[in-house]
Design a protein around this motif. Sequence first.
Motif, mmCIF file in Angstrom:
data_model
loop_
_atom_site.group_PDB
_atom_site.id
_atom_site.type_symbol
_atom_site.label_atom_id
_atom_site.label_comp_id
_atom_site.label_asym_id
_atom_site.label_seq_id
_atom_site.Cartn_x
_atom_site.Cartn_y
_atom_site.Cartn_z
ATOM 1 N N PRO A 14 3.747 -10.534 1.267
ATOM 2 C CA PRO A 14 4.169 -10.812 -0.040
ATOM 3 C C PRO A 14 4.764 -10.604 -1.006
ATOM 4 O O PRO A 14 5.685 -9.670 -0.554
ATOM 5 C CB PRO A 14 2.375 -9.800 -0.675
ATOM 6 N N VAL A 15 5.061 -11.952 -1.637
ATOM 7 C CA VAL A 15 5.880 -12.191 -2.511
ATOM 8 C C VAL A 15 5.598 -11.178 -3.606
ATOM 9 O O VAL A 15 4.683 -10.918 -4.050
ATOM 10 C CB VAL A 15 5.747 -13.250 -2.831
ATOM 11 N N PRO A 16 6.579 -10.388 -4.109
ATOM 12 C CA PRO A 16 8.161 -10.304 -3.770
ATOM 13 C C PRO A 16 9.107 -9.507 -2.592
ATOM 14 O O PRO A 16 10.020 -9.378 -3.320
ATOM 15 C CB PRO A 16 9.192 -10.432 -4.812
ATOM 16 N N LEU A 17 7.789 -8.238 -1.926
ATOM 17 C CA LEU A 17 8.701 -7.865 -1.251
ATOM 18 C C LEU A 17 9.260 -8.695 -0.405
ATOM 19 O O LEU A 17 8.992 -10.148 0.414
ATOM 20 C CB LEU A 17 7.771 -7.774 -0.282
ATOM 21 N N ILE B 201 13.405 -1.445 10.588
ATOM 22 C CA ILE B 201 13.370 -2.072 9.765
ATOM 23 C C ILE B 201 13.795 -1.414 8.124
ATOM 24 O O ILE B 201 13.199 -0.063 8.402
ATOM 25 C CB ILE B 201 11.557 -1.495 9.709
ATOM 26 N N VAL B 202 14.107 -2.373 7.481
ATOM 27 C CA VAL B 202 14.200 -2.021 5.934
ATOM 28 C C VAL B 202 12.846 -3.262 5.537
ATOM 29 O O VAL B 202 12.777 -4.461 5.504
ATOM 30 C CB VAL B 202 15.750 -3.172 4.830
ATOM 31 N N PHE B 203 12.497 -2.269 3.851
ATOM 32 C CA PHE B 203 11.259 -2.730 3.126
ATOM 33 C C PHE B 203 12.138 -2.815 1.836
ATOM 34 O O PHE B 203 12.416 -1.736 2.052
ATOM 35 C CB PHE B 203 10.294 -2.287 3.633
ATOM 36 N N ILE B 204 11.857 -3.644 0.715
ATOM 37 C CA ILE B 204 12.362 -4.289 -0.182
ATOM 38 C C ILE B 204 11.319 -4.020 -1.287
ATOM 39 O O ILE B 204 10.484 -5.056 -0.811
ATOM 40 C CB ILE B 204 13.193 -4.646 -0.525
ATOM 41 N N ASN B 205 11.023 -3.140 -1.828
ATOM 42 C CA ASN B 205 10.134 -3.444 -3.135
ATOM 43 C C ASN B 205 10.442 -3.422 -4.504
ATOM 44 O O ASN B 205 10.641 -1.814 -5.401
ATOM 45 C CB ASN B 205 8.778 -2.623 -3.138
ATOM 46 N N PRO B 206 10.624 -4.247 -5.224
ATOM 47 C CA PRO B 206 11.434 -4.391 -5.848
ATOM 48 C C PRO B 206 9.925 -4.630 -7.239
ATOM 49 O O PRO B 206 10.645 -4.061 -8.496
ATOM 50 C CB PRO B 206 11.800 -5.856 -6.317
ATOM 51 N N THR B 207 8.805 -4.506 -7.196
ATOM 52 C CA THR B 207 8.290 -4.386 -8.350
ATOM 53 C C THR B 207 7.041 -2.712 -8.565
ATOM 54 O O THR B 207 7.579 -2.026 -7.956
ATOM 55 C CB THR B 207 6.439 -4.461 -7.428
ATOM 56 N N MET B 208 6.537 -2.445 -9.721
ATOM 57 C CA MET B 208 6.089 -1.450 -10.069
ATOM 58 C C MET B 208 5.059 -0.649 -9.972
ATOM 59 O O MET B 208 4.470 -0.113 -10.113
ATOM 60 C CB MET B 208 5.953 -1.740 -11.707
ATOM 61 N N ASP B 209 4.709 -1.438 -8.562
ATOM 62 C CA ASP B 209 3.360 -1.712 -7.558
ATOM 63 C C ASP B 209 3.745 -0.581 -6.606
ATOM 64 O O ASP B 209 4.359 -1.371 -5.544
ATOM 65 C CB ASP B 209 2.252 -3.022 -7.860
ATOM 66 N N GLN B 210 2.849 0.144 -5.964
ATOM 67 C CA GLN B 210 2.650 0.598 -4.837
ATOM 68 C C GLN B 210 2.617 -0.721 -3.845
ATOM 69 O O GLN B 210 1.478 -1.884 -4.458
ATOM 70 C CB GLN B 210 2.011 1.568 -4.218
ATOM 71 N N HIS B 211 2.175 -0.654 -2.835
ATOM 72 C CA HIS B 211 1.720 -1.360 -2.099
ATOM 73 C C HIS B 211 2.093 -0.950 -0.388
ATOM 74 O O HIS B 211 2.916 -0.858 0.190
ATOM 75 C CB HIS B 211 3.208 -3.193 -1.892
ATOM 76 N N LEU B 212 1.176 -1.385 0.345
ATOM 77 C CA LEU B 212 0.672 -1.800 1.808
ATOM 78 C C LEU B 212 1.348 -2.245 2.410
ATOM 79 O O LEU B 212 0.822 -3.435 2.402
ATOM 80 C CB LEU B 212 -0.421 -0.979 2.265
ATOM 81 N N PRO C 216 6.703 2.049 -5.537
ATOM 82 C CA PRO C 216 7.617 0.973 -6.526
ATOM 83 C C PRO C 216 9.263 1.293 -6.792
ATOM 84 O O PRO C 216 9.339 2.736 -6.443
ATOM 85 C CB PRO C 216 7.125 1.873 -7.638
ATOM 86 N N CYS C 217 9.805 0.269 -6.724
ATOM 87 C CA CYS C 217 11.146 0.000 -6.525
ATOM 88 C C CYS C 217 11.701 1.333 -5.938
ATOM 89 O O CYS C 217 12.566 1.971 -6.897
ATOM 90 C CB CYS C 217 11.529 0.809 -8.303
#
Length: 716
Positions: free
Chosen positions: A641-644, A662-673, A708-709
């Motif tokens: 999902p955008v913007p991950l 695997i590298v994951f990047i989460n720049p949002t203020m929320d948790q993402h599964l 987040p972040c």
Amino acid sequence: MIAIEREFNAYLDQVDVITVLLPYSYFEGTSNEFRLKGEGVDLPLAIQEKVLLEDAVKYICLCSIRPELGKTYVILDEHGGQTDLQIGAVIRTEEFDSLFFYGGDDLGVSHTAERTIFKLWAPTATKVKLRLFKEDDETPELFDMNRADKGVWHIEVDRNLELYKYSFMVCINLEWREAVDPYATALTVNGEYGVVIDTENAKAAHIDVAKLIQPVDAIIYEVHIRDLTMHPHSGAIRKGTYLGAAEADTKSANGMETGLSYIKNLGVTHIELLPFHDFEGVDELDRARDYNWGYNPVHYNVPDGSYASDPEDPYNRITELKQLINAIHFQGVGVIMDVVYNHVYIREESPFEKIVPGYYFRHDAHGLPSNGTGVGNDIASERLMARKYIVDSVMYWLNEYHVDGFRFDLMGILDTDTMTAVRNAVNTVSPDILIIGEGWDLNTPLPPDRKANISNQSKLPGIGQFNDWFRDSIKGSTFNIYDKGYALGNDRYLEAAKQVMAGSVGIGKRKHGLFLQPGQSVNYIESHDNHTLWDKLKISDPDQDEAILKKQHRLATSMVLLAQGIPFLHSGQEFFRSKKGIGNSYRSPDEINWLDWDLRDANMDNVEYIKGIIDIRRSNEVFRLPDNEQIRRRMGFLQLPVPLIGYALTEIEDRGHWEKIIVFINPTMDQHLVELTEDTKWSVLADHEKASAQPFRHIDGDKVLLEPCSLFVLAK
């Protein structure tokens, strides 16, 4: 310099074209004939064109012979007036370059105990004298120098001249100018005179560091010599000096390592030192009064005395800089030298302009000095002797001081042929020497296809360029402090972030990248220039909780280190360095610029995290892929999902550790599964709290929760 009064002027603008300027105040600017007179020469000039100017009449005249440069001629008009023939635009012609290019390696001073030879390239001079003295209060000796081929002047003095001070007196257009030798390798205090030294007395033992296999194996850490130790709690005794920066095992007020030992243990491979060749802006006898980054170059082949313990001793700065380089090498770290060949401090006072006026600097269509650098002058690197000087200087630092790389300030001012010549010359010593530069497209009168900028990177293999696309995509525009990049939560930069994480070589639908190879991309978000990332965060989001800002900062810095290409860190970036909101601190006081070791101590958790990310990069070659083909084959982006951002690194062969990372990047203020590529046991190398090349926990299944972040690095 003596001023000459002339009723009118005449200039040699091409090898056989003379331009005469008659002011309207002189016989209303009219003359129907002109003659050239000199030793064995007396002949008429053929007037080809007459141009009416605002305050004079310009006569363009053809000469049936080529006036010999280095000889004195006069021009006579029909009224019986006369003026000397001055060197004009001929100095900037290709004919001049080809006629007077000198390929020898002996310009400057060649010294032995029995004799010293001085050589100076000054093809437009009619006379040159060597000015020589040992003590300041003694009357200088003056020696007439002899002119040889290609405009080289020389003299041999048959005695031991060690520690004699010298300068050159050069007569051009009937004016005498005094200049320091551009090839000087030692200076008096504040660079007033060159000094003859015995190179054997300036030698120092040196330690070689491990060679890079590929440029992408480098991790660069940018430091200003003075900044490193000036803080009250740096632990260094000789603060602000070469020797202070060379001190090892220094400790902060809390007993934690500082200085070189600290940098080595971060895991970086190279320290890039801001300019340490002789520069203006700091009085070497009162260095505490002023501060300067060093981008005001004066003498290119001598260390600056403001970092020396005794700037009045010509040997002192040389040996102490060598001690610093050796101390860095002892830590197993390389040294990159920041060089500023694109401009000089003040053109009119430069030895280049005094010795060969008009040659070494680029001029616009109106004959005025160009200003693409923004400081009043651009070095004309395309001229053969300017190019030779740059190459000679680089090779001097490489061979004499054993540096391991060069960072070219405002490289876009220079031309592609010069940078290629530098790369080729350096390769004769070692092809693993790093060369990087600022490839900005600057407004200098050089054809677009000849500028050594990012647009022409295809002509510059083996030379890295600072990637402003990476910088602005990840943190936001440097020149709009309120613009936020991908790591700061702006999904507008999502696709750009993917491209720059893949080395900016072009992936997916983008078949062509900014660079041909990842080794050309120097990835960074912060340097000595402009605001630190922390200051940008504070200014652009002043009401945000500092804990969130620190997460964004950590994420952005980690992305620099895990991207394909060459990572570049500004010193202190790993502990949220601040310059109290000042963007351009080139002459701000120490309190703004120093590395704040108390701030470092207070943020050791972030330092340890960044050390872990560095360790991950160095331990897994898949983060350091050497060419675009391997990046496209071994780096695959996941559908998220955008913007991950998520990507898998495969075909891992080194050390037999992992089949896949695997590298994951989460720049949002929320948790993402998010879903993993397969249901198996995964080793965690980095999460939102910790990073290490050795797994510190494991997870099972096909999903992972991203905080987040933050980023998440998994391996199987």
